[in-house]
Design a protein around this motif. Structure first.
Motif, PDB file in Angstrom:
ATOM      1  N   ASP A 157     -29.415 -11.047  20.955  1.00  0.00           N
ATOM      2  CA  ASP A 157     -29.140 -10.301  22.192  1.00  0.00           C
ATOM      3  C   ASP A 157     -30.122  -9.143  22.350  1.00  0.00           C
ATOM      4  O   ASP A 157     -30.599  -8.861  23.462  1.00  0.00           O
ATOM      5  N   LYS A 158     -30.431  -8.489  21.239  1.00  0.00           N
ATOM      6  CA  LYS A 158     -31.379  -7.369  21.290  1.00  0.00           C
ATOM      7  C   LYS A 158     -32.769  -7.845  21.689  1.00  0.00           C
ATOM      8  O   LYS A 158     -33.478  -7.177  22.453  1.00  0.00           O
ATOM      9  N   ILE A 159     -33.155  -9.026  21.180  1.00  0.00           N
ATOM     10  CA  ILE A 159     -34.460  -9.585  21.555  1.00  0.00           C
ATOM     11  C   ILE A 159     -34.510  -9.882  23.047  1.00  0.00           C
ATOM     12  O   ILE A 159     -35.504  -9.600  23.727  1.00  0.00           O
ATOM     13  N   SER A 160     -33.433 -10.438  23.589  1.00  0.00           N
ATOM     14  CA  SER A 160     -33.412 -10.778  25.018  1.00  0.00           C
ATOM     15  C   SER A 160     -33.470  -9.537  25.887  1.00  0.00           C
ATOM     16  O   SER A 160     -34.011  -9.567  26.998  1.00  0.00           O
ATOM     17  N   ARG A 161     -32.937  -8.409  25.371  1.00  0.00           N
ATOM     18  CA  ARG A 161     -32.941  -7.177  26.154  1.00  0.00           C
ATOM     19  C   ARG A 161     -34.259  -6.419  26.021  1.00  0.00           C
ATOM     20  O   ARG A 161     -34.823  -5.943  27.006  1.00  0.00           O
ATOM     21  N   SER A 162     -34.756  -6.303  24.755  1.00  0.00           N
ATOM     22  CA  SER A 162     -35.876  -5.385  24.506  1.00  0.00           C
ATOM     23  C   SER A 162     -37.102  -6.033  23.894  1.00  0.00           C
ATOM     24  O   SER A 162     -38.116  -5.359  23.691  1.00  0.00           O
ATOM     25  N   GLY A 163     -37.032  -7.329  23.545  1.00  0.00           N
ATOM     26  CA  GLY A 163     -38.181  -7.991  22.949  1.00  0.00           C
ATOM     27  C   GLY A 163     -38.155  -7.947  21.436  1.00  0.00           C
ATOM     28  O   GLY A 163     -37.449  -7.134  20.823  1.00  0.00           O
TER      29      GLY A 163
END
Length: 296
Positions: free
Chosen positions: A272-278
C-alpha cells in the motif's frame, strides 16, 4: 571534525559495515603509500617489499603456511591507485544493494567468504594446474576476489536491478556481473592468471551464497559467530541481542538461519505504501521484508 574523528565515528556507528570495509581498505592503502615514500627517502626502499610480503598471499604452500594470516590480509591490501579505486567503487555500488536487502552482517560474511574462496582458487590453480606451475610463488593482493563475490551476489539477488552507466544508460546488473566474469575468464591468458582465477572463485561463492540463502542456509553464520566472539573479547563481555518476532514470522523463519518470512499483513501495508508513495519511500527494513516475501 577532524579526519581521525570521522574514522572513529565510522567504526563506532552501528549498521555501518560497508563504510567500515571501505575505510579499512583505504587506510591500509594510505599507510602503505606513506611507508613506501618514507622508506624510499631513507634509502631503504627494499624494506617496503618485505612489509608487503607480510600482507600479500603467496601461492606456494610452504610460504603460505609460514604466513597464514595472508589469506585475509591480501583482500585489504592494494598496491596501485586504480586498482583500489575500481575495487572500492564496485564494492560501494554493489555492496549498497547487498547491505540494503540482507543487512550489514551478511555483507561482511560475503566479503570474507569471497576472499577465502578466491584465495583457495588461487592457491589450487598454481599448485595443481601444470601450465601455471612455473609461476609458483607469485603473491596475490587486492580485494578483487571479495568484490567479485559481492557483485555476483547482488546480481543473483536482484538480477533485473538497473544501474545507469555513463555513455551507456540503464543496464541490468546481471549483465554487468556476466561481463565481470567474462573479463576474468579472458584474463586467464594474460599476465595475472592466478588473480583472474581468484576472481572466478569469488564469483562462484557469490552465486552459491545467495542460492543457499534463498534455500534457508546461511553460509556466513560461522563468520558472524567469529565476529561476535571477537567483539566479546574486545568489549570484555558477549553481546546480548533481543529479537522481537510475531508468531507468524517466527514460524516462517525457522529454516536453518535463512530468510525469515514476514507476515502477510506487513507485506500488504508495504505494498500500500508503494502504491501511495513509490518504492523509494520504503525504509531499509521494509525493503528487506519485501525481498524476503518474494522468496516464498
Amino acid at each position: 571534525m577532524s579526519i581521525f574523528a570521522d574514522i572513529q565515528q565510522t567504526f563506532t556507528r552501528r549498521d555501518n559495515a560497508l563504510n567500515q570495509l571501505l575505510v579499512i581498505n583505504v587506510l591500509v592503502f594510505a599507510l602503505l603509500v606513506v611507508m613506501r615514500a618514507v622508506l624510499h627517502l631513507s634509502s631503504v626502499g627494499d624494506a617496503y617489499e618485505v612489509v608487503l610480503r607480510q600482507l600479500a598471499m603467496p601461492s606456494d604452500l610452504p610460504n603460505l603456511i609460514r604466513h597464514p594470516w595472508t589469506v585475509l590480509t591480501y583482500a585489504f591490501t592494494h598496491d596501485g591507485f586504480f586498482h583500489i579505486l575500481f575495487n572500492m567503487l564496485n564494492l560501494y555500488w554493489f555492496g549498497m544493494l547487498v547491505r540494503e536487502y540482507l543487512g550489514d552482517r551478511r555483507l561482511v560474511s560475503l566479503y570474507i567468504l569471497g576472499a577465502l574462496v578466491g584465495a583457495l582458487f588461487f592457491v589450487l590453480s598454481y599448485n595443481l594446474v601444470p601450465v601455471l606451475r612455473p609461476g609458483l610463488g607469485v603473491p596475490m593482493l587486492g580485494a578483487s576476489g571479495a568484490v567479485t563475490a559481492v557483485i555476483v551476489a547482488a546480481a543473483t539477488l536482484l538480477p533485473d536491478y538497473t544501474f545507469s552507466l555513463l555513455l551507456i544508460g540503464p543496464v541490468r546488473i546481471k549483465y554487468i556481473a556476466a561481463a565481470v566474469v567474462l573479463i576474468s575468464i579472458a584474463g586467464i591468458n594474460g599476465t595475472n592468471p592466478g588473480g583472474q582465477i581468484a576472481h572466478l572463485g569469488g564469483a562462484v561463492l557469490g552465486f552459491v551464497y545467495i542460492n543457499q540463502l534463498q534455500r534457508g542456509r546461511d553460509l556466513g553464520r560461522p563468520v558472524i559467530a567469529v565476529g561476535e566472539w571477537i567483539n566479546g573479547l574486545l568489549h570484555g563481555r558477549p553481546r546480548l541481542r533481543v529479537t522481537h518476532r510475531s508468531p507468524q514470522a517466527n514460524a516462517a523463519g525457522s529454516k536453518r538461519g535463512g530468510l525469515a518470512q514476514p507476515p502477510q499483513e506487513e507485506i500488504d501495508l508495504i505494498l500500500d505504501k508503494i502504491s501511495r508513495s513509490g518504492y523509494e519511500s520504503l525504509s531499509k527494513d521494509e525493503k528487506q521484508k519485501l525481498f524476503r516475501a518474494s522468496q516464498k
